[in-house]
Design an enzyme around this catalytic site. Structure first.
Site, short mmCIF file in Angstrom:
data_model
loop_
_atom_site.label_atom_id
_atom_site.label_comp_id
_atom_site.label_asym_id
_atom_site.label_seq_id
_atom_site.Cartn_x
_atom_site.Cartn_y
_atom_site.Cartn_z
N GLU A 1 10.63 -5.93 2.90
CA GLU A 1 10.26 -6.97 2.76
C GLU A 1 10.15 -7.17 1.00
O GLU A 1 10.73 -7.15 0.08
CB GLU A 1 9.50 -8.38 2.99
CG GLU A 1 9.91 -8.48 4.71
CD GLU A 1 9.55 -7.38 6.42
OE1 GLU A 1 9.03 -6.49 5.49
OE2 GLU A 1 9.37 -8.22 6.97
N LYS B 1 10.54 -2.43 13.41
CA LYS B 1 11.44 -1.73 11.56
C LYS B 1 12.23 -0.40 12.32
O LYS B 1 12.99 -0.91 11.33
CB LYS B 1 9.54 -0.70 11.52
CG LYS B 1 9.30 -1.89 10.48
CD LYS B 1 7.87 -1.27 9.98
CE LYS B 1 6.79 -2.53 9.43
NZ LYS B 1 5.79 -1.59 9.15
N HIS C 1 -4.18 -36.08 16.37
CA HIS C 1 -2.70 -36.46 15.81
C HIS C 1 -1.70 -35.85 16.03
O HIS C 1 -0.37 -36.61 16.56
CB HIS C 1 -2.68 -37.12 15.12
CG HIS C 1 -3.32 -38.60 14.35
ND1 HIS C 1 -3.42 -40.12 14.70
CD2 HIS C 1 -4.90 -37.92 13.79
CE1 HIS C 1 -4.54 -40.45 14.23
NE2 HIS C 1 -5.17 -39.40 13.70
N LYS D 1 1.00 -1.17 0.47
CA LYS D 1 -0.38 0.09 0.16
C LYS D 1 1.35 1.59 -0.07
O LYS D 1 0.78 1.90 -0.89
CB LYS D 1 -0.52 -0.20 1.41
CG LYS D 1 -2.28 1.04 1.20
CD LYS D 1 -3.01 0.86 1.88
CE LYS D 1 -2.84 0.73 4.00
NZ LYS D 1 -3.83 0.09 4.47
N GLY E 1 -4.74 -3.58 6.26
CA GLY E 1 -3.54 -4.96 5.30
C GLY E 1 -4.18 -6.28 5.92
O GLY E 1 -4.61 -6.80 4.52
N ARG E 2 -4.52 -6.51 6.68
CA ARG E 2 -5.43 -8.25 7.28
C ARG E 2 -6.74 -7.98 7.14
O ARG E 2 -7.04 -8.97 7.16
CB ARG E 2 -4.89 -8.02 8.72
CG ARG E 2 -6.07 -6.89 10.13
CD ARG E 2 -4.98 -6.89 10.89
NE ARG E 2 -5.26 -6.02 11.72
CZ ARG E 2 -4.83 -4.35 12.08
NH1 ARG E 2 -4.33 -4.50 11.01
NH2 ARG E 2 -5.37 -4.40 12.98
N GLU F 1 -3.42 -9.53 15.35
CA GLU F 1 -2.62 -7.85 14.66
C GLU F 1 -3.99 -6.68 14.95
O GLU F 1 -3.99 -5.48 15.61
CB GLU F 1 -2.38 -7.94 13.80
CG GLU F 1 -0.99 -6.54 13.27
CD GLU F 1 -0.90 -6.93 12.02
OE1 GLU F 1 -1.53 -7.32 11.04
OE2 GLU F 1 0.10 -6.44 11.87
#
Lengths: 526, 526
Positions: free
Chosen positions: B217, B501, B386, B211, B268-269, B355
């Site tokens: 990254e 950051k 399991h 955005k 974002g999420r 978040e």
């Protein structure tokens, strides 16, 4: 050896008295460069455990050392290595360490030396993998095998899959990748169907993994595979090997191309270093790579015998975990590998830890009055930083963190942006997170305030090689084992999985006897 | 609208008074077939929410209804829909619902109708996908695109990836799969390197998602991709599209084949239903499939406006979660989809929830005196059975469970073993687990004893279609939103990701000013 509930020990009292000190640990003052450089312990496989950012002082460490003595942790580990019946609930030995090398007495059962047995099976499946790679063992149409598919669930899936993913890029880079590996685990038919549609059946060898030979999911998926092989006109007996115990219906069965054996002394979640992980990893990368993994694990197993807690990474990690669980009252822990190769390693540790120590009774079946195994979760960094780290930094509860990182990437393929490579950025992020979690940062705007005081450990090494991976696996296995011994529970059975199996069979037979359960089945259209 | 901290409400007192009742809820007596058949609420998209196995009685539900009224949850949701500035910390609107349809007033910002803007972008990237599928837009060598690779992290990765995996087998079965999709997220160079080695570069279109256009990254991975494209002699400007905000450096940039836009009002999420998820899903499956997903989400958004908590699945799920978090004191919740297609859906929900609500301050930046967002984790069933279910059944702490299941598989490819198909076994396991967790089973051998009293909910439907998936996505988004509103916090910012950051940049610049942090960097070889 005495087996004492944790809350009946003197150490429990000592640690309780220290709890306030731990809760008020001043990370900003205590976490100095000297501390970071000195609070280190050798893990094996070229890895080091750093615990500088844990809320422990000399007094706590002394109390934890005394706890290790009082609960006879090293003696009990040695008893496991010597083949004593330490899985009391199931009346079994616990021999996953023996798979990677001998550190105790000869273990003989019903006249059989089990160390020799495991070695023999290792050599058998190593030779099998060699023969496949050499084209001496081929599929039913005479074509070479290019793909190996494991059919298994739980310990027969998570560990081997995590290890395969962990080494795939290393192997490609080192020209060690010999075959592609895939996994079928879930009884959800979409799992088997999708995997089978994605492999060249004619050139695929399947590894059917079930110790008992009775696992519902695995048997269903075996038939799934058989039907596809049959439909493709392939000879089943040339495409499936079994990995099982010698008493299972899968053993010595001419319906399979071959069979490799383990026994009841290797628990599912501890079986990655047996043929359960070994066959598929040897097929994928060669038996030499799998043996390097065993070597790293064995080295870590050996280091775990050290009585000085400051020199025994697995033991210390275990004891600090107990400190955090029972005295600082943190109900969870996050595993955060800064390595994409370890993407599924947290899922393996989740099983290893939660299935081993998620118990409420002691070894004698008596109720426990203290918390045992925590909830374990995690995802690779830096991905997690953009996901759940918000809660880790600013949530109302504290989650202890277990970081893992490496100096070098596996593929050695990198790009420089703003003066640094991606691997350097990855490591800088990891170091920064440890400091941020520990020390926080004051801000008058509380929305931007970081309280810090979030404890973390770090396991680090040069590169994620087979040896490092083996040591990492052993570290966590032994950590979980030591914690179970502190808590005086049996880390090697899993009675908690039984009720669901029993009720499932009743639902399928239409005789659950519980109208509510039938109503749920009806909602789902069973 | 009044914004009141949860512990200052009358409802908080009422619910506190009911807590003992909740803790002593008698599942064995209360969980009848009638209860299972009646405690249901419509989710949308053909899905239903079942809460029979939750520790709530009529009194609790009445108190939760009153809580919804007192905290004005529906009015606040309507305010979000109407475009009010509900992300107070960042002074922003919250408009992810508007992406899938309008349920409030026209939202106009700086003279622009944002509903129209989102619709226009949806049509633009739909047309782009159509043109790629038709071979009208091709790579720089003139070959058709067969593969789409998303470059993004956090919300630009987890949601879109989870949705892609969720629909991949459905799409293959329905002959809707048009391109293969892959994802690059981690700054770990092994991630980009491995993905790039696995795709046909000449026939690959990359979607660069950020955005701000400044995510560390993503920019590093963009250069990774560009270097590979250049090395392969391909024209960068024909292989990369940007998905960004109009104010970012990626916008209106001739270096890209095309660009699609979102804005600061889509977190974002919460961006899966924007072009962040939409471009790659439309390329992979066709724009019609993505629009079906939006339709399901919109339907669920609409149902979330219902004031009667018994008829509003997202609201009720949220309120029961608050009940469990603040009054029964469970610090975590597990998401357990009985569907291999939802393998990565728990990781998306982990981000969405942790978040959004992993916060310690209210909307005004004042400290909160009660627990907020829980730790969220999960894996698909039956695999989890399991693995970590041991702790869920017999651990010392209780973990509330959120099951998801479907009557039919996606691929419709099944096998019959012992009289039942795998899909039937999958569903029988799910029904059995709910009953086992709720009712347990007494055994004189405490090692085989199941205490029960483990609460769970179930979302179920006929099949995991695009509509069902959209509704599932919306359900959890709205659940998280309602919980944030109860807790009076801002679910839409994420200040907790900033400190890491900042420190990372300092480490990379060699000026962190913290010798301990430098020592960690040195251990890792930064």
């Amino acid at each position: 050896m005495r087996f004492t509930d944790f809350d009946k020990t003197e150490s429990f009292k000592t640690l309780s008295a220290l709890a306030e000190k731990g809760k008020n640990f001043n990370y900003t003052e205590e976490l100095t460069s000297d501390r970071v450089k000195s609070l280190l312990a050798d893990v094996g496989g070229g890895l080091t455990y750093s615990y500088a950012a844990k809320p422990v002082c000399d007094k706590t460490l002394a109390a934890l050392q005394e706890l290790a003595r009082e609960q006879e942790l090293i003696a009990k580990y040695q008893a496991i290595l010597d083949g004593e019946t330490m899985n009391t609930g199931e009346n079994r030995k616990v021999l996953h360490h023996l798979l990677r090398g001998q550190l105790g007495k000869d273990v003989v059962f019903e006249g059989k030396n089990l160390g020799d047995f495991y070695k023999k099976e290792l050599e058998r499946f190593s030779a099998f993998a060699d023969a496949v790679h050499a084209g001496k063992i081929v599929g039913s149409t005479g074509k070479r095998f290019t793909t190996a598919v494991q059919i298994g669930i739980g310990g027969s899936d998570l560990g081997p899959r995590a290890l395969y993913i962990a080494l795939e890029n290393w192997a490609k880079t080192e020209k060690k990748q010999k075959m592609e590996a895939k996994f079928i685990s879930n009884v959800d038919p979409d799992d088997a169907s999708a995997v089978l549609a994605s492999v060249p059946l004619e050139q695929t060898v399947f590894i059917l993994v079930s110790k008992s030979g009775t696992t519902q999911e695995t048997l269903a998926n075996e038939l799934f595979v058989k039907e596809k092989l049959q439909k493709a006109g392939l000879d089943l007996s040339k495409h499936i090997v079994a990995m099982t115990s010698e008493t299972s219906p899968l053993a010595h069965n001419p319906a399979y191309l071959d069979a490799f054996y383990m026994d009841d002394f290797i628990g599912g979640r501890y079986s990655s270093a047996s043929g359960v992980g070994g066959v598929i990893l040897s097929l994928a990368f060669g038996a030499d790579v799998f043996k390097r993994l065993l070597k790293g694990a064995h080295e870590a197993d050996k280091l775990s015998l050290e009585p000085d807690v400051r020199k025994n990474a697995a033991l210390l990690d275990a004891l600090i975990g107990v400190w955090e669980r029972n005295f600082l009252h943190f109900p969870y822990t996050a595993v955060l590998p800064y390595s994409q190769a370890l993407a599924r390693f947290p899922a393996h540790l989740q099983q290893l830890d939660m299935e081993s120590n998620g118990k409420s009774v002691n070894r004698a079946g008596e109720p426990l009055n203290y918390s045992t195994g925590p909830v374990v979760f995690g995802e690779p960094g830096t991905n997690g930083q953009h996901s759940f780290y918000q809660l880790l930094h600013q949530g109302t509860d504290i989650v202890p963190l277990q970081f893992i990182g490496f100096a070098e990437s596996q593929r050695g393929d990198d790009v420089t942006v703003d003066g640094s490579g991606s691997q350097t950025k990855l490591k800088a992020n990891l170091a920064a997170q440890i400091a941020a979690f520990a020390k926080g940062k004051q801000d008058a705007n509380l929305n931007k305030n970081f309280k810090g005081c979030r404890p973390s450990s770090l396991i680090f090494g040069k590169r994620l090689t087979p040896e490092a991976l083996g040591a990492l696996l052993s570290h966590f296995e032994n950590k979980v084992m030591f914690q179970g011994l502190v808590w005086n529970l049996n880390s090697f059975d899993q009675e908690g999985v039984q009720l669901g199996k029993v009720l499932t069979k009743k639902v399928l037979a239409g005789n659950s006897g519980d109208p509510a359960l039938e109503a749920y089945a009806a909602l789902l259209g069973v």
